[in-house]
Design a protein around this motif. Structure first.
Motif, short mmCIF file in Angstrom:
data_model
loop_
_atom_site.label_atom_id
_atom_site.label_comp_id
_atom_site.label_asym_id
_atom_site.label_seq_id
_atom_site.Cartn_x
_atom_site.Cartn_y
_atom_site.Cartn_z
N GLY A 186 10.05 -6.55 -9.43
CA GLY A 186 11.25 -6.13 -8.72
C GLY A 186 11.02 -4.86 -7.93
N MET A 187 12.12 -4.32 -7.43
CA MET A 187 12.06 -3.13 -6.58
C MET A 187 12.41 -1.89 -7.39
N ILE A 188 11.67 -0.82 -7.11
CA ILE A 188 11.99 0.49 -7.68
C ILE A 188 11.54 1.54 -6.67
N CYS A 189 12.44 2.43 -6.34
CA CYS A 189 12.15 3.51 -5.39
C CYS A 189 11.61 2.99 -4.06
N ARG A 222 5.45 3.16 -11.97
CA ARG A 222 6.62 2.41 -11.51
C ARG A 222 7.09 1.39 -12.56
N TYR A 223 6.17 0.87 -13.37
CA TYR A 223 6.59 0.04 -14.50
C TYR A 223 7.53 0.84 -15.39
N LEU A 224 7.10 2.05 -15.71
CA LEU A 224 7.91 2.91 -16.58
C LEU A 224 9.25 3.23 -15.93
N ASP A 225 9.23 3.58 -14.65
CA ASP A 225 10.47 3.86 -13.93
C ASP A 225 11.42 2.66 -13.98
N LYS A 226 10.88 1.48 -13.80
CA LYS A 226 11.69 0.26 -13.79
C LYS A 226 12.33 0.01 -15.15
N LEU A 227 11.55 0.19 -16.22
CA LEU A 227 12.09 -0.01 -17.56
C LEU A 227 13.22 0.98 -17.86
N VAL A 228 13.03 2.23 -17.47
CA VAL A 228 14.06 3.25 -17.68
C VAL A 228 15.30 2.90 -16.86
N THR A 260 0.84 -1.18 0.00
CA THR A 260 0.00 0.00 0.00
C THR A 260 0.88 1.24 0.00
N THR A 261 0.62 2.11 -0.96
CA THR A 261 1.29 3.41 -0.98
C THR A 261 0.33 4.40 -0.34
N SER A 262 0.85 5.52 0.11
CA SER A 262 -0.02 6.49 0.75
C SER A 262 -0.88 7.21 -0.28
N GLU A 263 -2.00 7.73 0.18
CA GLU A 263 -2.89 8.47 -0.70
C GLU A 263 -2.17 9.68 -1.29
N LYS A 264 -1.35 10.33 -0.49
CA LYS A 264 -0.58 11.49 -0.95
C LYS A 264 0.40 11.08 -2.06
N HIS A 265 1.06 9.95 -1.87
CA HIS A 265 2.00 9.44 -2.87
C HIS A 265 1.27 9.13 -4.18
N ASP A 266 0.13 8.46 -4.09
CA ASP A 266 -0.64 8.11 -5.29
C ASP A 266 -1.14 9.36 -6.01
N GLU A 267 -1.56 10.36 -5.25
CA GLU A 267 -2.02 11.61 -5.86
C GLU A 267 -0.87 12.33 -6.56
N ARG A 268 0.30 12.29 -5.95
CA ARG A 268 1.48 12.92 -6.56
C ARG A 268 1.82 12.23 -7.89
N ARG A 326 8.09 -2.73 -4.11
CA ARG A 326 8.05 -3.94 -4.93
C ARG A 326 6.90 -3.74 -5.90
N ILE A 327 7.22 -3.63 -7.18
CA ILE A 327 6.26 -3.24 -8.21
C ILE A 327 5.01 -4.14 -8.22
N GLU A 328 5.22 -5.44 -8.17
CA GLU A 328 4.08 -6.35 -8.28
C GLU A 328 3.13 -6.27 -7.09
N ASP A 329 3.56 -5.63 -6.00
CA ASP A 329 2.72 -5.52 -4.81
C ASP A 329 2.03 -4.16 -4.67
N ILE A 330 2.28 -3.24 -5.59
CA ILE A 330 1.65 -1.91 -5.52
C ILE A 330 0.17 -2.07 -5.85
N GLU A 331 -0.67 -1.59 -4.96
CA GLU A 331 -2.11 -1.79 -5.10
C GLU A 331 -2.78 -0.76 -6.00
N ASN A 332 -2.30 0.47 -6.02
CA ASN A 332 -2.90 1.51 -6.85
C ASN A 332 -2.48 1.28 -8.30
N PRO A 333 -3.43 1.05 -9.21
CA PRO A 333 -3.08 0.72 -10.60
C PRO A 333 -2.26 1.80 -11.31
N LEU A 334 -2.59 3.07 -11.10
CA LEU A 334 -1.83 4.14 -11.76
C LEU A 334 -0.41 4.22 -11.23
N THR A 335 -0.25 4.16 -9.93
CA THR A 335 1.09 4.18 -9.34
C THR A 335 1.90 3.00 -9.85
#
Length: 121
Positions: free
Chosen positions: A80-83, A99-105, A2-10, A86-95
């Motif tokens: 994997g991990m980014i910032c 992070r998929y994009l961040d990981k590829l870069v 779970t990411t924070s609501e503030k993080h997801d909004e950002r 763990r990408i596969e465990d992020i619950e917010n679809p947009l976030t």
């Protein structure tokens, strides 16, 4: 995870135009090219270079960016991990998509072979 609501909004309000130059600088510093970066973005989103530039010019938020994208059917293979997340465990679809994009870069900048970055089932 779970990411924070503030993080997801950002993540939602951040613009692709504000992040793209950082992506480009990161990959070029490691000897990769703008064309390779654009190829990775196109693989994930189906946005060709012209569409990427259009989204930069209109300062599209990541929310708009990913609403317009046709996410690659193999994107779920990005793990994997980014910032610290763990990408596969992020619950917010947009976030998770950001992070998929961040990981590829990140993988591109680290010198991973393009055929490994552009995952296939």
């Amino acid at each position: 995870m779970t990411t924070s609501e503030k993080h997801d909004e950002r993540m939602a309000t951040m613009t692709f135009a504000s992040v793209y130059p950082h992506y480009l600088k990161k990959v070029e510093r490691k000897g990769r090219t703008k064309e390779e970066l654009n190829q990775v973005i196109e693989w994930l989103t189906d946005f060709d270079e012209r569409k990427q530039q259009e989204l930069i010019e209109k300062k599209a938020s990541f929310e708009t960016f990913f609403q317009e994208a046709r996410l690659n059917q193999h994107a779920h293979l990005i793990t994997g991990m980014i910032c610290g997340y763990r990408i596969e465990d992020i619950e917010n679809p947009l976030t998770q998509k950001v992070r998929y994009l961040d990981k590829l870069v990140d993988e591109l900048a680290k010198g991973r072979k393009m055929e490994k970055i552009l995952r296939k089932a």
